[in-house]
Design a protein around this motif. Sequence first.
Motif, PDB file in Angstrom:
ATOM      1  N   SER A 125       0.821  -1.070  -0.002  1.00 62.82           N
ATOM      2  CA  SER A 125      -0.074   0.001   0.049  1.00 62.82           C
ATOM      3  C   SER A 125       0.909   1.239   0.125  1.00 62.82           C
ATOM      4  N   ALA A 126       0.227   2.504  -0.449  1.00 63.17           N
ATOM      5  CA  ALA A 126       1.103   3.764  -0.648  1.00 63.17           C
ATOM      6  C   ALA A 126       1.516   4.204   0.921  1.00 63.17           C
ATOM      7  N   VAL A 127       2.500   4.630   1.012  1.00 66.16           N
ATOM      8  CA  VAL A 127       3.068   5.622   2.139  1.00 66.16           C
ATOM      9  C   VAL A 127       2.829   6.968   1.883  1.00 66.16           C
ATOM     10  N   ILE A 128       2.309   7.516   3.052  1.00 66.13           N
ATOM     11  CA  ILE A 128       1.994   9.095   2.963  1.00 66.13           C
ATOM     12  C   ILE A 128       2.571   9.639   3.961  1.00 66.13           C
ATOM     13  N   SER A 129       3.556  10.966   3.528  1.00 72.91           N
ATOM     14  CA  SER A 129       4.092  11.685   4.401  1.00 72.91           C
ATOM     15  C   SER A 129       3.246  13.139   4.597  1.00 72.91           C
TER      16      SER A 129
END
Lengths: 114, 113
Positions: free
Chosen positions: A1-5
């Motif tokens: 899954s995407a990693v969000i900062s």
Amino acid sequence: SAVISQKPSRDICQRGTSLTIQCQVDSQVTMMFWYRQQPGQSLTLIATANQGSEATYESGFVIDKFPISRPNLTFSTLTVSNMSPEDSSIYLCSVVQGSNYGYTFGSGTRLTVV
Amino acid sequence: GESVGLHLPTLSVQEGDNSIINCAYSNSASDYFIWYKQESGKGPQFIIDIRSNMDKRQGQRVTVLLNKTVKHLSLQIAATQPGDSAVYFCAENIVGSARQLTFGSGTQLTVLP
């Protein structure tokens, strides 16, 4: 899954000022969403950030108060304008990828307006 | 209006016991449901999801049950651990809603030693 900062993680702001929150994703995503979570409450959708077009706002939220940018498929900003203490909340960005319904959230920005 | 709601705002369980968190929804058009866990100071973390063509789905220590007849969703956590203490939200995706989620009000789960 995407990693969000998501940045900043928290801030204390004076009333009448504006704060811009950034959401950076480590992969290209079609759909990005901005949510607000008031203290002790659930999440309420503010708007859907569309790449290349204006954001779509939910009832009760307007572009003048919460302008959103989506310059590309990996980045979006939400600005909370002319802040008042009632804007004190956690603001969260979320993305969904492809057809597998994978919704991922950032860690949130905890905003306190004094 | 239609909404997603939870039966209980708080739930306390003994460590090692099983936990059951419930959620009611009113829109029969909803076709996808997710359970999220939110720890203090963090964003919601995906736990498990289920589509409307299923009535049960199991993960590691968690099971989601969907009863479309009564529009009810539940999250079962087996052998609850202190690390399970958090707020749990159910969320639904409504057909035609451009895929944004509608969240329930949340349940605070506290695991007692």
